[in-house]
Design a protein around this motif. Structure first.
Motif, PDB file in Angstrom:
ATOM      1  N   THR A 179     -73.451 -48.557   2.856  1.00 53.41           N
ATOM      2  CA  THR A 179     -73.157 -47.651   3.986  1.00 53.41           C
ATOM      3  C   THR A 179     -71.933 -47.061   3.943  1.00 53.41           C
ATOM      4  OG1 THR A 179     -72.338 -49.336   5.028  1.00 53.41           O
ATOM      5  CG2 THR A 179     -74.681 -49.459   5.067  1.00 53.41           C
ATOM      6  N   PRO A 180     -71.772 -45.940   4.629  1.00 51.73           N
ATOM      7  CA  PRO A 180     -70.550 -45.444   4.736  1.00 51.73           C
ATOM      8  C   PRO A 180     -69.369 -46.631   5.548  1.00 51.73           C
ATOM      9  CG  PRO A 180     -71.977 -43.801   5.777  1.00 51.73           C
ATOM     10  CD  PRO A 180     -72.857 -45.149   5.566  1.00 51.73           C
ATOM     11  N   ASP A 181     -69.688 -47.133   6.084  1.00 50.73           N
ATOM     12  CA  ASP A 181     -68.637 -48.257   6.620  1.00 50.73           C
ATOM     13  C   ASP A 181     -68.183 -49.193   5.645  1.00 50.73           C
ATOM     14  OD1 ASP A 181     -68.583 -47.194   9.319  1.00 50.73           O
ATOM     15  OD2 ASP A 181     -69.865 -48.784   9.992  1.00 50.73           O
ATOM     16  N   GLU A 182     -69.299 -49.527   4.797  1.00 50.26           N
ATOM     17  CA  GLU A 182     -68.867 -50.470   3.604  1.00 50.26           C
ATOM     18  C   GLU A 182     -67.907 -49.556   2.449  1.00 50.26           C
ATOM     19  OE1 GLU A 182     -72.773 -53.296   3.524  1.00 50.26           O
ATOM     20  OE2 GLU A 182     -72.995 -51.349   2.310  1.00 50.26           O
ATOM     21  N   ALA A 183     -68.255 -48.139   2.407  1.00 49.33           N
ATOM     22  CA  ALA A 183     -67.494 -47.624   1.616  1.00 49.33           C
ATOM     23  C   ALA A 183     -66.126 -47.574   1.923  1.00 49.33           C
ATOM     24  CB  ALA A 183     -68.095 -46.158   1.415  1.00 49.33           C
ATOM     25  N   ALA A 184     -65.882 -47.241   3.259  1.00 44.86           N
ATOM     26  CA  ALA A 184     -64.588 -47.388   3.813  1.00 44.86           C
ATOM     27  C   ALA A 184     -64.015 -48.444   3.760  1.00 44.86           C
ATOM     28  CB  ALA A 184     -64.704 -46.829   5.524  1.00 44.86           C
ATOM     29  N   ASP A 185     -64.595 -49.783   4.128  1.00 40.59           N
ATOM     30  CA  ASP A 185     -64.064 -50.973   3.838  1.00 40.59           C
ATOM     31  C   ASP A 185     -63.345 -51.126   2.423  1.00 40.59           C
ATOM     32  OD1 ASP A 185     -64.512 -51.609   6.204  1.00 40.59           O
ATOM     33  OD2 ASP A 185     -66.139 -52.726   6.051  1.00 40.59           O
ATOM     34  N   LEU A 186     -64.073 -50.610   1.263  1.00 38.77           N
ATOM     35  CA  LEU A 186     -63.730 -50.894   0.118  1.00 38.77           C
ATOM     36  C   LEU A 186     -62.674 -49.936  -0.430  1.00 38.77           C
ATOM     37  CD1 LEU A 186     -64.031 -52.373  -2.608  1.00 38.77           C
ATOM     38  CD2 LEU A 186     -65.868 -50.618  -3.123  1.00 38.77           C
ATOM     39  N   VAL A 247     -64.274 -42.108   3.089  1.00 42.55           N
ATOM     40  CA  VAL A 247     -63.293 -42.523   2.296  1.00 42.55           C
ATOM     41  C   VAL A 247     -62.292 -41.320   2.082  1.00 42.55           C
ATOM     42  CG1 VAL A 247     -62.990 -42.739  -0.257  1.00 42.55           C
ATOM     43  CG2 VAL A 247     -64.999 -43.921   0.714  1.00 42.55           C
ATOM     44  N   ARG A 248     -62.679 -40.184   2.166  1.00 44.71           N
ATOM     45  CA  ARG A 248     -61.603 -39.374   2.228  1.00 44.71           C
ATOM     46  C   ARG A 248     -60.384 -39.260   3.225  1.00 44.71           C
ATOM     47  NH1 ARG A 248     -62.065 -35.241  -1.310  1.00 44.71           N
ATOM     48  NH2 ARG A 248     -64.298 -34.431  -2.238  1.00 44.71           N
ATOM     49  N   ALA A 249     -60.798 -40.289   4.422  1.00 51.03           N
ATOM     50  CA  ALA A 249     -60.093 -40.577   5.524  1.00 51.03           C
ATOM     51  C   ALA A 249     -58.910 -41.433   5.084  1.00 51.03           C
ATOM     52  CB  ALA A 249     -60.876 -40.912   6.998  1.00 51.03           C
ATOM     53  N   VAL A 250     -59.266 -42.381   3.959  1.00 48.83           N
ATOM     54  CA  VAL A 250     -58.490 -43.399   3.596  1.00 48.83           C
ATOM     55  C   VAL A 250     -57.402 -42.679   2.174  1.00 48.83           C
ATOM     56  CG1 VAL A 250     -58.315 -45.693   2.257  1.00 48.83           C
ATOM     57  CG2 VAL A 250     -59.939 -45.113   4.169  1.00 48.83           C
ATOM     58  N   ALA A 251     -58.240 -41.724   1.576  1.00 46.16           N
ATOM     59  CA  ALA A 251     -57.630 -41.320   0.271  1.00 46.16           C
ATOM     60  C   ALA A 251     -58.051 -40.289  -0.063  1.00 46.16           C
ATOM     61  CB  ALA A 251     -57.519 -42.529  -0.704  1.00 46.16           C
ATOM     62  N   PRO A 252     -57.255 -39.437  -0.705  1.00 46.59           N
ATOM     63  CA  PRO A 252     -57.620 -37.891  -1.335  1.00 46.59           C
ATOM     64  C   PRO A 252     -58.511 -38.123  -2.364  1.00 46.59           C
ATOM     65  CG  PRO A 252     -55.415 -38.050  -1.530  1.00 46.59           C
ATOM     66  CD  PRO A 252     -55.726 -39.408  -0.687  1.00 46.59           C
ATOM     67  N   LEU A 253     -59.655 -37.774  -2.601  1.00 44.31           N
ATOM     68  CA  LEU A 253     -60.528 -37.842  -3.663  1.00 44.31           C
ATOM     69  C   LEU A 253     -60.489 -36.571  -4.533  1.00 44.31           C
ATOM     70  CD1 LEU A 253     -63.737 -39.259  -2.273  1.00 44.31           C
ATOM     71  CD2 LEU A 253     -61.871 -40.687  -3.429  1.00 44.31           C
ATOM     72  N   GLU A 254     -60.150 -36.704  -5.858  1.00 46.68           N
ATOM     73  CA  GLU A 254     -60.228 -35.858  -6.807  1.00 46.68           C
ATOM     74  C   GLU A 254     -61.760 -35.564  -7.117  1.00 46.68           C
ATOM     75  OE1 GLU A 254     -58.447 -36.924 -10.495  1.00 46.68           O
ATOM     76  OE2 GLU A 254     -56.553 -37.686  -9.470  1.00 46.68           O
ATOM     77  N   PHE A 255     -62.700 -36.296  -7.089  1.00 45.35           N
ATOM     78  CA  PHE A 255     -64.031 -36.044  -7.481  1.00 45.35           C
ATOM     79  C   PHE A 255     -65.086 -36.799  -6.658  1.00 45.35           C
ATOM     80  CE2 PHE A 255     -62.860 -38.867 -10.473  1.00 45.35           C
ATOM     81  CZ  PHE A 255     -63.836 -39.876 -10.422  1.00 45.35           C
ATOM     82  N   VAL A 256     -66.363 -36.188  -6.541  1.00 42.82           N
ATOM     83  CA  VAL A 256     -67.423 -37.072  -5.868  1.00 42.82           C
ATOM     84  C   VAL A 256     -68.370 -36.697  -7.067  1.00 42.82           C
ATOM     85  CG1 VAL A 256     -69.171 -37.357  -4.037  1.00 42.82           C
ATOM     86  CG2 VAL A 256     -66.607 -36.737  -3.682  1.00 42.82           C
TER      87      VAL A 256
END
Length: 411
Positions: A179-186, A247-256
């Motif tokens: 889930t998005p919440d699990e991704a945010a937690d990790l 996840v982007r709210a936590v860290a900038p991502l270089e790639f998806v």
């Protein structure tokens, strides 16, 4: 057993004559890589990617010269490695294959981690995959954060389709992060620990990318698969976009990263995805024959010699047990394609040291003649041979070493 491949007789005989003539001075077992077909397949992958860069799945290639050839094309960038040791080999040395390797699976290889964590250049070129803080703990246990370079991290988001409160699961069992919440937690767990930098997110929709939607001779299954895939694409597009945003709210991502050979169109249509992954479509093995969106050109074939004629209408070739990984079934067997009309025997299949074949063509084969096969999966062919003999037009132009030919084995 699988039925013989239904190719027009003229086309089959022309293909067989071309292969036999080009390799007349070689003794089987041997493998040939048709570079014209390889390049055509690469161009088709680029077309289907619609401008998104494709990261090459190295497990489906397993030859450094072939990886270099593909990465020289404008539509490909970076490698999706299948082990950390392989990623270090591809990114290290004086002439690395790539300076951007994403390890597609979490690693527990402490020796490879020590090599990675002792070399800032390698650490800048290799990204590790995680789906749990436990994998971060393992890295810290190998080399403490203060004594190593920063480690690049990618989150593995489970892309399977789940229904009925989790009782129905369609797809491979990869990450526990769904889930998005699990991704945010990790992502917060990664970002909050010293010595790690979150740079990417991956979601591989195997139930779309790796399942034939038009299996030959099975129209009802194809209809069911297409319905499942359409539902999965819709569900994942919404969930992946929400996870990426979280996840982007936590860290900038270089790639998806997302997708595979069988799903390039649908994955490329997802605006949350910045890059795709593909590899099997380059060689076009038999497991990729049943897709509506594309038709690959068989690029990798292998030949085995006829050594016996045990009965009328039957010949035996040496070896042949080059069986693909995955659920046991006839679709994992290599398939004889030249000469046309040969089939394996149900009670023996593909044998460790010999494989009997039946069919009309068996009556014309002599001791010493060769039978050409296609493998069910792409890169696994390279585990059986030291070189891929490169065919351009009607002649051999090179011999590309496989990983095995370079003395490398990565599982």
């Amino acid at each position: 057993m699988l039925p013989p491949v239904a190719l027009p007789a003229d086309d089959a005989e022309t293909a067989r004559a071309r292969l036999d003539a080009a390799t007349a001075d070689l003794d089987p077992p041997m493998a040939v890589l048709d570079l014209d077909a390889l390049d055509a397949n690469a161009a088709d992958l680029e077309r289907r990617a619609a401008g998104r860069p494709i990261r090459v799945a190295s497990k489906s290639v397993r030859s450094r010269p072939v990886l270099r050839r593909v990465l020289a094309r404008p539509g490909f960038a970076g490698v999706l490695a299948y082990t950390l040791a392989e990623a270090l080999w591809l990114t290290g040395g004086e002439d690395p294959v790539t300076d951007d390797a994403l390890v597609g699976y979490p690693t527990a290889d402490r020796g490879a981690l020590r090599r990675l964590l002792s070399d800032p250049d390698l650490a800048a070129r290799v990204t590790l995959m995680v789906d749990s803080p436990d994998q971060l703990d393992l890295v810290d246990a190998v080399v403490a954060p203060a004594a190593r370079p920063e480690v690049r991290i990618c989150l593995d988001l489970d892309a399977s389709l789940r229904a009925a409160a989790g009782r129905v699961h369609v797809g491979v069992r990869r990450s526990p992060v769904h889930t998005p919440d699990e991704a945010a937690d990790l992502s917060r767990a990664v970002a909050g620990r010293p010595g790690f930098r979150l740079v990417g997110l991956m979601a591989y929709e195997a139930q779309v990318a790796g399942v034939q939607d038009a299996p030959p001779g099975r129209p009802l299954r194809g209809l069911a698969v297409r319905g499942m895939q359409a539902a999965s694409v819709r569900e994942l597009a919404a969930r992946r976009a929400a996870a990426v945003a979280a996840v982007r709210a936590v860290a900038p991502l270089e790639f998806v990263n997302g997708g595979g050979t069988g799903s390039l169109e649908t994955t490329a249509a997802d605006p949350s995805v910045t890059e795709l992954a593909a590899g099997s479509g380059l060689y076009s093995p038999t497991l990729f024959d049943g897709y509506r969106a594309f038709t690959g050109r068989p690029a990798a074939l292998f030949a085995l010699p006829v050594t016996r004629r045990p009965a009328p209408g039957t010949v035996t070739v040496a070896g042949g047990g080059w069986i693909a990984s995955g659920p046991p079934g006839t679709d994992r067997l290599p398939r004889p394609v030249h000469p046309a009309g040969l089939r394996m025997i149900g009670t023996e299949g593909a044998g460790e040291v010999q494989t009997p074949l039946r069919g009309a063509a068996a009556t014309t084969l002599r001791i010493g003649d060769r039978v050409w096969f296609r493998h069910a999966k792409a890169g696994e062919l390279a585990e059986h041979v030291a070189v891929l003999h490169a065919l351009t037009g009607d002649r051999l132009t090179d011999a590309y070493p496989t990983y095995r030919g370079e003395g490398q084995a990565f599982g």
